[in-house]
Design a protein around this motif. Structure first.
Motif, PDB file in Angstrom:
ATOM      1  N   ALA A   9       0.831  -1.123  -0.213  1.00  0.00           N
ATOM      2  CA  ALA A   9       0.128   0.174  -0.129  1.00  0.00           C
ATOM      3  C   ALA A   9       0.708   1.254   0.101  1.00  0.00           C
ATOM      4  CB  ALA A   9      -0.952  -0.159   1.233  1.00  0.00           C
ATOM      5  N   ARG A  10       2.096   1.278   0.685  1.00  0.00           N
ATOM      6  CA  ARG A  10       3.050   2.429   0.993  1.00  0.00           C
ATOM      7  C   ARG A  10       3.730   2.589  -0.339  1.00  0.00           C
ATOM      8  NH1 ARG A  10       3.654   0.410   6.135  1.00  0.00           N
ATOM      9  NH2 ARG A  10       2.551   1.483   7.665  1.00  0.00           N
ATOM     10  N   VAL A  11       4.039   1.426  -1.078  1.00  0.00           N
ATOM     11  CA  VAL A  11       4.695   1.652  -2.426  1.00  0.00           C
ATOM     12  C   VAL A  11       3.816   2.345  -3.454  1.00  0.00           C
ATOM     13  CG1 VAL A  11       5.417   0.243  -4.353  1.00  0.00           C
ATOM     14  CG2 VAL A  11       6.276  -0.296  -1.941  1.00  0.00           C
ATOM     15  N   ILE A  12       2.542   1.998  -3.277  1.00  0.00           N
ATOM     16  CA  ILE A  12       1.471   2.487  -4.189  1.00  0.00           C
ATOM     17  C   ILE A  12       1.477   4.117  -3.968  1.00  0.00           C
ATOM     18  CG2 ILE A  12      -1.051   2.657  -5.102  1.00  0.00           C
ATOM     19  CD1 ILE A  12      -1.135  -0.151  -4.841  1.00  0.00           C
ATOM     20  N   LEU A  13       1.144   4.400  -2.754  1.00  0.00           N
ATOM     21  CA  LEU A  13       1.112   5.657  -2.330  1.00  0.00           C
ATOM     22  C   LEU A  13       2.258   6.544  -2.627  1.00  0.00           C
ATOM     23  CD1 LEU A  13      -1.155   5.424   0.783  1.00  0.00           C
ATOM     24  CD2 LEU A  13      -1.928   6.111  -1.312  1.00  0.00           C
ATOM     25  N   GLU A  14       3.528   5.945  -2.520  1.00  0.00           N
ATOM     26  CA  GLU A  14       4.671   6.739  -2.546  1.00  0.00           C
ATOM     27  C   GLU A  14       5.295   6.757  -3.933  1.00  0.00           C
ATOM     28  OE1 GLU A  14       7.264   5.398   0.442  1.00  0.00           O
ATOM     29  OE2 GLU A  14       5.591   5.470   2.082  1.00  0.00           O
ATOM     30  N   SER A  47      -4.041  -0.173  12.392  1.00  0.00           N
ATOM     31  CA  SER A  47      -3.898   1.157  13.060  1.00  0.00           C
ATOM     32  C   SER A  47      -3.038   2.067  11.772  1.00  0.00           C
ATOM     33  CB  SER A  47      -2.962   1.373  14.111  1.00  0.00           C
ATOM     34  OG  SER A  47      -3.507   0.648  15.151  1.00  0.00           O
ATOM     35  N   ALA A  48      -2.217   1.521  11.363  1.00  0.00           N
ATOM     36  CA  ALA A  48      -1.548   2.260  10.160  1.00  0.00           C
ATOM     37  C   ALA A  48      -2.321   2.704   9.156  1.00  0.00           C
ATOM     38  CB  ALA A  48      -0.114   1.330   9.856  1.00  0.00           C
ATOM     39  N   LEU A  49      -3.249   1.636   8.712  1.00  0.00           N
ATOM     40  CA  LEU A  49      -4.203   1.922   7.666  1.00  0.00           C
ATOM     41  C   LEU A  49      -5.153   2.924   7.885  1.00  0.00           C
ATOM     42  CD1 LEU A  49      -5.545   0.698   4.829  1.00  0.00           C
ATOM     43  CD2 LEU A  49      -6.675  -0.590   6.107  1.00  0.00           C
ATOM     44  N   GLN A  50      -5.714   3.001   8.988  1.00  0.00           N
ATOM     45  CA  GLN A  50      -6.550   3.995   9.444  1.00  0.00           C
ATOM     46  C   GLN A  50      -5.703   5.559   9.480  1.00  0.00           C
ATOM     47  OE1 GLN A  50      -9.416   2.905  10.664  1.00  0.00           O
ATOM     48  NE2 GLN A  50     -10.251   4.739  12.037  1.00  0.00           N
ATOM     49  N   ALA A  51      -4.552   5.371   9.946  1.00  0.00           N
ATOM     50  CA  ALA A  51      -3.853   6.695  10.048  1.00  0.00           C
ATOM     51  C   ALA A  51      -3.458   7.316   8.477  1.00  0.00           C
ATOM     52  CB  ALA A  51      -2.423   6.621  10.543  1.00  0.00           C
ATOM     53  N   LEU A  52      -3.729   6.548   7.510  1.00  0.00           N
ATOM     54  CA  LEU A  52      -3.578   7.029   6.255  1.00  0.00           C
ATOM     55  C   LEU A  52      -4.507   7.864   5.705  1.00  0.00           C
ATOM     56  CD1 LEU A  52      -2.174   4.039   4.291  1.00  0.00           C
ATOM     57  CD2 LEU A  52      -0.676   5.897   5.148  1.00  0.00           C
ATOM     58  N   ASN A  53      -5.807   7.725   6.377  1.00  0.00           N
ATOM     59  CA  ASN A  53      -7.040   8.580   5.998  1.00  0.00           C
ATOM     60  C   ASN A  53      -7.335   8.579   4.609  1.00  0.00           C
ATOM     61  OD1 ASN A  53      -8.146   9.674   8.462  1.00  0.00           O
ATOM     62  ND2 ASN A  53      -6.270  10.815   8.595  1.00  0.00           N
ATOM     63  N   ARG A  98      -2.970   3.872  -8.741  1.00  0.00           N
ATOM     64  CA  ARG A  98      -2.397   2.302  -9.534  1.00  0.00           C
ATOM     65  C   ARG A  98      -0.987   2.052  -8.787  1.00  0.00           C
ATOM     66  NH1 ARG A  98      -4.655   1.502 -14.799  1.00  0.00           N
ATOM     67  NH2 ARG A  98      -6.524   2.765 -14.837  1.00  0.00           N
ATOM     68  N   GLY A  99      -0.708   0.738  -8.672  1.00  0.00           N
ATOM     69  CA  GLY A  99       0.571   0.511  -8.707  1.00  0.00           C
ATOM     70  C   GLY A  99       0.901  -0.802  -9.633  1.00  0.00           C
ATOM     71  N   THR A 100       2.139  -1.366  -9.516  1.00  0.00           N
ATOM     72  CA  THR A 100       2.490  -2.263 -10.470  1.00  0.00           C
ATOM     73  C   THR A 100       2.985  -3.518  -9.914  1.00  0.00           C
ATOM     74  OG1 THR A 100       3.412  -0.726 -12.007  1.00  0.00           O
ATOM     75  CG2 THR A 100       4.191  -2.933 -12.291  1.00  0.00           C
ATOM     76  N   HIS A 101       2.211  -4.500 -10.105  1.00  0.00           N
ATOM     77  CA  HIS A 101       2.286  -6.071  -9.397  1.00  0.00           C
ATOM     78  C   HIS A 101       3.339  -6.676 -10.558  1.00  0.00           C
ATOM     79  CE1 HIS A 101       1.783 -10.349  -8.428  1.00  0.00           C
ATOM     80  NE2 HIS A 101       1.222  -9.874  -7.407  1.00  0.00           N
ATOM     81  N   PRO A 102       4.426  -7.211  -9.848  1.00  0.00           N
ATOM     82  CA  PRO A 102       5.401  -7.983 -10.833  1.00  0.00           C
ATOM     83  C   PRO A 102       5.147  -8.997 -11.736  1.00  0.00           C
ATOM     84  CG  PRO A 102       5.733  -8.493  -8.290  1.00  0.00           C
ATOM     85  CD  PRO A 102       4.850  -7.564  -8.468  1.00  0.00           C
ATOM     86  N   ALA A 103       4.009  -9.798 -11.623  1.00  0.00           N
ATOM     87  CA  ALA A 103       3.364 -10.524 -12.439  1.00  0.00           C
ATOM     88  C   ALA A 103       2.254 -10.230 -12.986  1.00  0.00           C
ATOM     89  CB  ALA A 103       3.215 -12.038 -11.739  1.00  0.00           C
ATOM     90  N   LEU A 104       1.343  -9.380 -12.269  1.00  0.00           N
ATOM     91  CA  LEU A 104      -0.214  -9.123 -12.705  1.00  0.00           C
ATOM     92  C   LEU A 104      -0.290  -7.811 -13.518  1.00  0.00           C
ATOM     93  CD1 LEU A 104      -2.065 -10.344  -9.459  1.00  0.00           C
ATOM     94  CD2 LEU A 104      -1.804 -11.545 -11.606  1.00  0.00           C
ATOM     95  N   PHE A 152       6.111  -3.791  -7.013  1.00  0.00           N
ATOM     96  CA  PHE A 152       6.002  -4.498  -5.751  1.00  0.00           C
ATOM     97  C   PHE A 152       7.345  -5.587  -5.740  1.00  0.00           C
ATOM     98  CE2 PHE A 152       1.188  -4.283  -5.755  1.00  0.00           C
ATOM     99  CZ  PHE A 152       1.231  -3.130  -5.616  1.00  0.00           C
ATOM    100  N   ASP A 153       7.763  -5.816  -4.621  1.00  0.00           N
ATOM    101  CA  ASP A 153       8.732  -6.725  -4.433  1.00  0.00           C
ATOM    102  C   ASP A 153       8.048  -8.233  -4.341  1.00  0.00           C
ATOM    103  OD1 ASP A 153      10.852  -5.222  -3.946  1.00  0.00           O
ATOM    104  OD2 ASP A 153      10.616  -5.286  -1.760  1.00  0.00           O
TER     105      ASP A 153
END
Lengths: 184, 184
Positions: free
Chosen positions: A65-70, A110-116, A125-131, A77-78
């Motif tokens: 989730a953080r990889v997508i947001l950042e 808790s960390a997910l909640q804090a992302l608001n 969007r992010g990139t899955h290594p296979a999908l 993703f790894d």
């Protein structure tokens, strides 16, 4: 059903306690037995499944989730190591694994909640290594479905231990005919 | 794994709390949704599954155990009504069903304990109306496997709701490929 963050979190919050109620204190015959070798592949026990869920909390869901947001789609993703749990100490009691899973899940929620997260964030969007291209909402929905796929697997692994003991009733028990084996 | 009464009771004791932890307070979108119509057959929601488990406690497992102990093979079991839960008030909250299941299961396990079954008792035979000769140990093993088949179904029904929401990850989720649908 459309993805909805509150509804997703409602399941994610409940999984650790449900597994705890089912597995803590159960005899090893239930928790350390697997489905034998299927097509030459080693199968998992209840113990292995809880170990795998812990690895997901550590290295997959919130990390991605953080990889997508950042980084968005720029950084794939790894790869998720589906066998990492087998490198942990197999002597660790299942109760310690259940404690660990519950703690890590609570921290991640808790960390997910804090992302608001906003509805727009969920479409990022992010990139899955296979999908390939995936969205944050798909990732979070998969976190939920991944809990459920392993609950599904767990009930099948346990039922398998009584495949012979049920005698002719095996014909009526869908869990003994399941072919929905998870690829992770 | 051979049937063992203590190990069987260990699972039977845990099922109500595990379902309670998973389902109590979950949004209706999770608990009242089914898998749609499959081959023209109505499928079950989590709510329906808990209702079915209650019917089993009322009319199946311990009732049949007593038929075996009192009548042996001479008196076939009554047929188990797989749809009885649909005649109950659908407005009853899921929490009330979970309470009911937990109470009936605890009562049945107390009654089972009070039978003080010997290894010889476990080999006693009864007559299933469709399957023919079965033993008491097969009946009790099936009670356990029946819990597990419905936990298996429940996780599949819930995962089905996110079939679209997970996007391309559906290929990796075994629960979405399950064909082990229970005949009861």
């Amino acid at each position: 059903m459309e993805f909805n963050l509150t509804e997703a979190v409602a399941v994610l919050t409940r999984t650790p306690a449900s597994l705890d109620a089912l597995l803590r204190g159960l005899p090893d015959a239930w928790t350390r037995s697997n489905e034998g070798s299927i097509n030459g592949k080693h199968t998992w026990s209840a113990y292995d499944i809880v170990g795998h869920l812990i690895v997901g909390e550590r290295t997959d869901w919130m990390v991605r989730a953080r990889v997508i947001l950042e980084h968005g789609e720029a950084r794939p993703f790894d790869t998720f190591d589906r066998l990492a749990q087998f490198r942990d100490d197999p002597g660790k009691p299942l109760g310690a694994l259940l404690d660990n899973f519950a703690r890590l899940r609570a921290e991640n929620l808790s960390a997910l909640q804090a992302l608001n997260l906003t509805p727009e964030d969920l479409q990022r969007r992010g990139t899955h290594p296979a999908l390939g291209t995936v969205t944050l909402s798909q990732l979070l929905a998969t976190w939920v479905a991944h809990d459920l796929t392993h609950l599904h697997q767990l009930s099948r692994v346990m039922a398998h231990q009584y495949r012979g003991a049920v005698g002719p009733w095996s014909a009526y028990l869908g869990v003994l005919q399941c072919s929905g084996h998870s690829a992770g």
